[in-house]
Design a protein around this motif. Structure first.
Motif, PDB file in Angstrom:
ATOM      1  N   LEU A  75     -21.284   3.641 -29.473  1.00  0.00           N
ATOM      2  CA  LEU A  75     -20.960   4.110 -28.122  1.00  0.00           C
ATOM      3  C   LEU A  75     -21.684   3.266 -27.072  1.00  0.00           C
ATOM      4  CD1 LEU A  75     -21.192   7.974 -28.717  1.00  0.00           C
ATOM      5  CD2 LEU A  75     -19.120   6.587 -28.457  1.00  0.00           C
ATOM      6  N   PHE A  76     -22.931   2.990 -27.358  1.00  0.00           N
ATOM      7  CA  PHE A  76     -23.737   2.183 -26.441  1.00  0.00           C
ATOM      8  C   PHE A  76     -23.067   0.830 -26.187  1.00  0.00           C
ATOM      9  CE2 PHE A  76     -27.215  -0.900 -25.845  1.00  0.00           C
ATOM     10  CZ  PHE A  76     -27.901  -0.333 -24.784  1.00  0.00           C
ATOM     11  N   GLN A  77     -22.647   0.219 -27.259  1.00  0.00           N
ATOM     12  CA  GLN A  77     -21.993  -1.086 -27.126  1.00  0.00           C
ATOM     13  C   GLN A  77     -20.687  -0.969 -26.337  1.00  0.00           C
ATOM     14  OE1 GLN A  77     -21.658  -3.109 -30.823  1.00  0.00           O
ATOM     15  NE2 GLN A  77     -20.906  -4.998 -29.916  1.00  0.00           N
ATOM     16  N   ASP A  78     -19.935   0.075 -26.633  1.00  0.00           N
ATOM     17  CA  ASP A  78     -18.660   0.259 -25.936  1.00  0.00           C
ATOM     18  C   ASP A  78     -18.870   0.439 -24.435  1.00  0.00           C
ATOM     19  OD1 ASP A  78     -17.391   0.037 -28.310  1.00  0.00           O
ATOM     20  OD2 ASP A  78     -16.910   2.166 -28.536  1.00  0.00           O
ATOM     21  N   VAL A  79     -19.879   1.234 -24.097  1.00  0.00           N
ATOM     22  CA  VAL A  79     -20.106   1.494 -22.676  1.00  0.00           C
ATOM     23  C   VAL A  79     -20.455   0.205 -21.943  1.00  0.00           C
ATOM     24  CG1 VAL A  79     -21.641   2.651 -21.039  1.00  0.00           C
ATOM     25  CG2 VAL A  79     -20.784   3.892 -23.031  1.00  0.00           C
ATOM     26  N   TRP A  80     -21.362  -0.566 -22.503  1.00  0.00           N
ATOM     27  CA  TRP A  80     -21.746  -1.809 -21.828  1.00  0.00           C
ATOM     28  C   TRP A  80     -20.586  -2.804 -21.796  1.00  0.00           C
ATOM     29  CZ3 TRP A  80     -25.498  -2.212 -18.576  1.00  0.00           C
ATOM     30  CH2 TRP A  80     -26.645  -1.432 -18.716  1.00  0.00           C
ATOM     31  N   MET A  81     -19.814  -2.834 -22.867  1.00  0.00           N
ATOM     32  CA  MET A  81     -18.669  -3.751 -22.868  1.00  0.00           C
ATOM     33  C   MET A  81     -17.633  -3.337 -21.830  1.00  0.00           C
ATOM     34  SD  MET A  81     -19.290  -6.258 -24.761  1.00  0.00           S
ATOM     35  CE  MET A  81     -17.695  -7.013 -24.603  1.00  0.00           C
ATOM     36  N   ASN A  82     -17.455  -2.029 -21.682  1.00  0.00           N
ATOM     37  CA  ASN A  82     -16.534  -1.559 -20.635  1.00  0.00           C
ATOM     38  C   ASN A  82     -17.033  -1.993 -19.261  1.00  0.00           C
ATOM     39  OD1 ASN A  82     -14.803  -0.364 -22.432  1.00  0.00           O
ATOM     40  ND2 ASN A  82     -15.711   1.680 -22.267  1.00  0.00           N
ATOM     41  N   LEU A  83     -18.330  -1.896 -19.082  1.00  0.00           N
ATOM     42  CA  LEU A  83     -18.898  -2.287 -17.792  1.00  0.00           C
ATOM     43  C   LEU A  83     -18.719  -3.799 -17.576  1.00  0.00           C
ATOM     44  CD1 LEU A  83     -21.968  -1.002 -16.069  1.00  0.00           C
ATOM     45  CD2 LEU A  83     -21.970  -3.429 -16.520  1.00  0.00           C
ATOM     46  N   ILE A  84     -18.954  -4.556 -18.631  1.00  0.00           N
ATOM     47  CA  ILE A  84     -18.805  -6.017 -18.519  1.00  0.00           C
ATOM     48  C   ILE A  84     -17.368  -6.376 -18.173  1.00  0.00           C
ATOM     49  CG2 ILE A  84     -18.790  -8.130 -19.912  1.00  0.00           C
ATOM     50  CD1 ILE A  84     -21.266  -6.975 -21.380  1.00  0.00           C
TER      51      ILE A  84
END
Lengths: 188, 281
Positions: free
Chosen positions: A52-61
């Motif tokens: 989830l952490f990775q997904d959130v940051w990737m969404n932000l990127i």
């Protein structure tokens, strides 16, 4: 350009939007811990939390080009995290998602009561902290989220309401319930 | 104890905070993402910045000045080119019967005269300094002068403005033409000039032609010198002669040479009206 502690989150995100990767480094360093703990303590699964952490940051990127300052950055970031968490709940445990809508006012009755513990079990600060984490894990998801957003995101009631998509009164109520249960669980 | 009793003043959401819980929570385990996740996300963030162009507004801000300058340069060059090309078309807008307004080159144009007065004038007055090609001098003398001049010019660099003098002196030396390197190439121009010149001066056509050819050959034969200008020999001619020559060049398909000559014509006779279709003359 170098980004210091005096730069606001919003300035950093705008810097990253305009192509400065260094701004993202600073932004990530500021919020990675809080966001990770928020997700970890919400889903209580390290592997899922990392995903989830990775997904959130990737969404932000990926959304960086369209970023505009419409609210505090933490509100924006935790709103992304909240939405991703809801998706995760819906996918893996529908019951949890349903429970998210439940204010869980009665859950207070189910908490273990520290007051019945023997006196020699009085916890020192570290143990009390560990006990707090246990109590947090027993909170209903919505109340736990409100508490974690307040602690990890440093967010106000209004910001919590924005990030979770509820009214200010609802957010305030959730937070109040959470605090009351945690205090009760700690024997205060 | 109520929540408000434990409020942490000054903190966000202070109305619903418990300072003791805040302290206790901070003492709890501070878990963080694993290092490999950090590295992966930071790399992804850098890739994203490197792979995609900046937002349009930012890119425009950065490139606004250079793009503006480049656009200005392109526009200016296009306009100059267009104006030069359009200048040729101006010839076609003026009536062919309009008499020329002769002006000595290098002098300021006289005040504009009424168009009717110009039209009523039967023929343009020849400039006082205009050379007369058909001189009463004996033919043999002129030929000798031309040959002597050619020999002199072949030995030394020739100034650009010396050409008319050569032309005048060399008029009447037809046998000099085959010796010139550039003579054959300039034959069409010589033919064109011949008609105009012979009509105006009454000189024999062969003499006029050879003079033109010699003038051009003398210039082109000088080492280190460029080709003679297309208006060579017309420096002191009236504007109408220039226009005739330009029209002749166009009819022969030498548009570039005609354009050069037209540009020079405009420079020398800026106020002279241009006929509508020089090719039809």
């Amino acid at each position: 350009m170098s980004w210091g502690a005096e730069s606001s989150d919003e300035e950093l995100m705008l810097g990253y939007r305009d192509g400065d990767a260094g701004a993202f480094d600073s932004l990530y360093a500021r919020h990675k811990g809080g966001l990770y703990r928020y997700l970890l303590r919400q889903c209580r699964d390290a592997a899922a939390a990392e995903e989830l952490f990775q997904d959130v940051w990737m969404n932000l990127i990926r959304a960086r080009a369209g970023y505009t300052v419409q609210a505090k950055f933490t509100t924006y970031l935790y709103r992304l995290a909240h939405n991703r968490l809801i998706d995760h709940y819906r996918k893996h445990a529908r019951a949890t998602a349903v429970a998210f809508d439940d204010e869980g006012g009665d859950a207070l009755l189910e908490l273990p009561d520290d007051r019945v513990r023997p006196a020699d079990d009085i916890l020192d600060a570290k143990r009390r902290a560990a006990r707090l984490l246990e109590l947090i894990a027993t909170l209903p998801p919505a109340q736990r989220e409100a508490f974690l957003l307040q602690q990890e995101g440093g967010m106000s009631v209004e910001a919590i309401a924005q990030a979770t998509g509820v009214t200010r009164e609802t957010a305030k109520s959730r937070l109040r319930y959470a605090l009351a249960k945690l205090r009760q669980g700690l024997g205060e | 104890m109520t929540v408000n009793d434990r409020n942490s003043g000054g903190l966000p959401g202070a109305e619903e905070r418990d300072s003791r819980l805040d302290r206790l929570y901070r003492e709890a385990e501070r878990a963080g993402p694993p290092a490999h996740l950090d590295a992966a996300l930071l790399a992804a963030a850098r890739r994203e910045v490197g792979a995609r162009p900046r937002p349009l507004a930012s890119a425009l801000r950065k490139w606004r000045v250079p793009v503006s300058i480049a656009a200005l340069v392109v526009l200016s060059v296009s306009l100059v080119t267009l104006v030069r090309e359009e200048g040729g078309d101006e010839l076609m807008k003026v009536a062919p019967g309009t008499p020329p307004a002769p002006k000595p080159s290098g002098m300021a144009p006289p005040p504009a005269q009424p168009a009717q007065a110009d039209a009523a004038r039967p023929s343009p007055p020849a400039p006082a300094a205009r050379p007369e090609p058909a001189r009463p001098a004996p033919r043999d003398d002129r030929r000798a002068d031309a040959q002597a001049e050619l020999g002199t010019m072949a030995d030394r660099p020739q100034p650009f403005l010396a050409a008319p003098r050569v032309e005048e002196r060399a008029a009447g030396s037809p046998q000099a033409a085959p010796d010139m390197e550039d003579g054959a190439m300039r034959a069409p121009a010589a033919v064109a000039r011949r008609s105009a010149k012979s009509v105006a001066s009454g000189a024999p056509a062969a003499e006029v032609e050879s003079a033109r050819m010699m003038a051009g050959s003398a210039q082109s034969g000088v080492p280190g010198q460029g080709k003679a200008p297309p208006w060579q020999g017309y420096e002191k001619e009236p504007p109408q002669k220039w226009l005739d020559r330009i029209a002749e060049l166009r009819r022969q398909g030498e548009t570039a040479v005609a354009g050069e000559m037209l540009a020079e014509f405009k420079r020398r006779f800026p106020d002279h009206p241009l006929p509508p279709d020089p090719g039809a003359r």
